[in-house]
Design an enzyme around this catalytic site. Sequence first.
Site, PDB file in Angstrom:
ATOM      1  N   ARG A  48      11.913  -1.374  10.236  1.00  0.00           N
ATOM      2  CA  ARG A  48      10.912  -0.824  11.164  1.00  0.00           C
ATOM      3  C   ARG A  48      10.855  -1.686  12.414  1.00  0.00           C
ATOM      4  O   ARG A  48      10.917  -2.916  12.308  1.00  0.00           O
ATOM      5  CB  ARG A  48       9.533  -0.835  10.505  1.00  0.00           C
ATOM      6  CG  ARG A  48       9.232   0.434   9.752  1.00  0.00           C
ATOM      7  CD  ARG A  48       7.968   0.331   8.953  1.00  0.00           C
ATOM      8  NE  ARG A  48       6.831  -0.231   9.679  1.00  0.00           N
ATOM      9  CZ  ARG A  48       5.596  -0.224   9.207  1.00  0.00           C
ATOM     10  NH1 ARG A  48       5.338   0.298   8.033  1.00  0.00           N
ATOM     11  NH2 ARG A  48       4.598  -0.741   9.886  1.00  0.00           N
ATOM     12  N   ARG A  87       0.261  -8.671  13.499  1.00  0.00           N
ATOM     13  CA  ARG A  87      -0.348  -7.701  12.572  1.00  0.00           C
ATOM     14  C   ARG A  87      -1.175  -8.411  11.507  1.00  0.00           C
ATOM     15  O   ARG A  87      -2.231  -7.929  11.113  1.00  0.00           O
ATOM     16  CB  ARG A  87       0.740  -6.834  11.925  1.00  0.00           C
ATOM     17  CG  ARG A  87       1.281  -5.795  12.902  1.00  0.00           C
ATOM     18  CD  ARG A  87       2.632  -5.264  12.500  1.00  0.00           C
ATOM     19  NE  ARG A  87       2.631  -4.560  11.254  1.00  0.00           N
ATOM     20  CZ  ARG A  87       3.681  -4.524  10.417  1.00  0.00           C
ATOM     21  NH1 ARG A  87       4.792  -5.165  10.700  1.00  0.00           N
ATOM     22  NH2 ARG A  87       3.596  -3.841   9.317  1.00  0.00           N
ATOM     23  N   ARG A  99      11.670  -6.088   4.498  1.00  0.00           N
ATOM     24  CA  ARG A  99      11.476  -4.648   4.237  1.00  0.00           C
ATOM     25  C   ARG A  99      12.514  -3.782   4.958  1.00  0.00           C
ATOM     26  O   ARG A  99      12.777  -3.952   6.144  1.00  0.00           O
ATOM     27  CB  ARG A  99      10.075  -4.272   4.716  1.00  0.00           C
ATOM     28  CG  ARG A  99       9.744  -2.818   4.494  1.00  0.00           C
ATOM     29  CD  ARG A  99       8.272  -2.609   4.428  1.00  0.00           C
ATOM     30  NE  ARG A  99       7.588  -2.782   5.703  1.00  0.00           N
ATOM     31  CZ  ARG A  99       6.269  -2.618   5.827  1.00  0.00           C
ATOM     32  NH1 ARG A  99       5.523  -2.319   4.798  1.00  0.00           N
ATOM     33  NH2 ARG A  99       5.706  -2.780   7.008  1.00  0.00           N
ATOM     34  N   LYS A 153       0.832  -1.215   0.000  1.00  0.00           N
ATOM     35  CA  LYS A 153       0.000   0.000   0.000  1.00  0.00           C
ATOM     36  C   LYS A 153       0.861   1.257   0.000  1.00  0.00           C
ATOM     37  O   LYS A 153       0.625   2.184  -0.764  1.00  0.00           O
ATOM     38  CB  LYS A 153      -0.930   0.022   1.226  1.00  0.00           C
ATOM     39  CG  LYS A 153      -1.887  -1.150   1.318  1.00  0.00           C
ATOM     40  CD  LYS A 153      -2.871  -0.984   2.467  1.00  0.00           C
ATOM     41  CE  LYS A 153      -2.235  -0.981   3.847  1.00  0.00           C
ATOM     42  NZ  LYS A 153      -1.588  -2.275   4.218  1.00  0.00           N
ATOM     43  N   ARG A 186      -9.114   0.706   9.176  1.00  0.00           N
ATOM     44  CA  ARG A 186      -8.624  -0.640   9.471  1.00  0.00           C
ATOM     45  C   ARG A 186      -9.658  -1.478  10.199  1.00  0.00           C
ATOM     46  O   ARG A 186      -9.395  -2.626  10.520  1.00  0.00           O
ATOM     47  CB  ARG A 186      -7.373  -0.537  10.334  1.00  0.00           C
ATOM     48  CG  ARG A 186      -6.076  -0.668   9.500  1.00  0.00           C
ATOM     49  CD  ARG A 186      -4.978  -0.764  10.448  1.00  0.00           C
ATOM     50  NE  ARG A 186      -3.734  -1.314  10.106  1.00  0.00           N
ATOM     51  CZ  ARG A 186      -2.727  -0.690   9.494  1.00  0.00           C
ATOM     52  NH1 ARG A 186      -2.893   0.489   8.976  1.00  0.00           N
ATOM     53  NH2 ARG A 186      -1.566  -1.278   9.392  1.00  0.00           N
TER      54      ARG A 186
HETATM   55  P1  AMP Z   1       1.231   0.684   8.908  1.00  0.00           P
HETATM   56  O1  AMP Z   1       2.414   1.546   8.644  1.00  0.00           O
HETATM   57  O2  AMP Z   1       0.017   1.107   8.117  1.00  0.00           O
HETATM   58  O3  AMP Z   1       1.521  -0.782   8.784  1.00  0.00           O
HETATM   59  O4  AMP Z   1       0.830   0.929  10.450  1.00  0.00           O
HETATM   60  C1  AMP Z   1       1.735   0.629  11.501  1.00  0.00           C
HETATM   61  C2  AMP Z   1       0.977   0.505  12.822  1.00  0.00           C
HETATM   62  O5  AMP Z   1       0.313   1.748  13.108  1.00  0.00           O
HETATM   63  C3  AMP Z   1      -0.134  -0.543  12.841  1.00  0.00           C
HETATM   64  O6  AMP Z   1       0.362  -1.839  13.129  1.00  0.00           O
HETATM   65  C4  AMP Z   1      -1.025   0.002  13.949  1.00  0.00           C
HETATM   66  O7  AMP Z   1      -0.458  -0.247  15.224  1.00  0.00           O
HETATM   67  C5  AMP Z   1      -0.954   1.509  13.705  1.00  0.00           C
HETATM   68  N1  AMP Z   1      -2.002   1.979  12.767  1.00  0.00           N
HETATM   69  C6  AMP Z   1      -1.831   2.489  11.514  1.00  0.00           C
HETATM   70  N2  AMP Z   1      -3.006   2.809  10.953  1.00  0.00           N
HETATM   71  C7  AMP Z   1      -3.962   2.503  11.870  1.00  0.00           C
HETATM   72  C8  AMP Z   1      -5.382   2.588  11.883  1.00  0.00           C
HETATM   73  N3  AMP Z   1      -6.075   3.058  10.825  1.00  0.00           N
HETATM   74  N4  AMP Z   1      -6.020   2.184  13.015  1.00  0.00           N
HETATM   75  C9  AMP Z   1      -5.349   1.711  14.077  1.00  0.00           C
HETATM   76  N5  AMP Z   1      -4.023   1.582  14.127  1.00  0.00           N
HETATM   77  C10 AMP Z   1      -3.329   1.974  13.035  1.00  0.00           C
END
Ligand code: AMP
Length: 214
Positions: free
Chosen positions: A160, A171, A127, A13, A88
């Site tokens: 990360r 996740r 990654r 994404k 999400r």
């Molecule tokens: P991402 O970079 O999109 O994989 O997000 C990393 C982390 O941020 C996720 O594992 C969640 O802990 C938090 N996070 C990101 N977007 C959301 C969301 N829309 N709702 C809740 N937690 C989020």
Amino acid sequence: MRILLLGAPGAGKGTQAQKLMADRGLPQISTGDLLRGAVAAGSALGRKAKAAMDAGELVSDEIVLGIIRERLAEGDTANGFILDGFPRNVAQAEALEDVLGEVGQPLDAAILLDVDFDILMKRLTGRRTCSKTGKLLNIHFSPQAELDECIANGGELLQRPDDNEQTIANRLEVYRSQTEPLIEYYRERDKLRVIDAEGEVAAVHKRLLEAVDD
Ligand code: AMP
């Protein structure tokens, strides 16, 4: 054009949203990036979000909806946006529908990046981000020349903190139980478009552009 990218962690994404932003001049709004920014800045909000992020759990809807409302109110979203990593869960999708409904700017499409589970694991464990350029790379898939270039320019390949195996497993489970129901949510509303997101970044991007213009 107001679109969102749906897909499991590692589906691409972020990579595809960045390319689409460059092509179409639309801002990429990534709640993950916004939350990581808050954590790095050490704000009260960042401190609240950090534990959930480190564990691979979702940050509370209250926090995430607060930052998304603020971000959508900024001027650069007037011609549209690309949401990446939001919503999400169903509660967030309903809240988004309300926010966009209030300003008469409904979502155009939810595009699902479809990727096989085994490939997701490799994408996530491999990654890396180049500390010098911010470029997203992968030790399993990126050309060696691109990985070497980062190092040669004095950069480091950073992982990360939530890309370790334990957190990745969590996740993916959180995605399956909380985010996957959004596929039906958007299908029922006739907004869902699905693309095959396996293979080369450029090939996926081409399929994404076709889906966006559909
Ligand atoms: P991402 O970079 O999109 O994989 O997000 C990393 C982390 O941020 C996720 O594992 C969640 O802990 C938090 N996070 C990101 N977007 C959301 C969301 N829309 N709702 C809740 N937690 C989020």
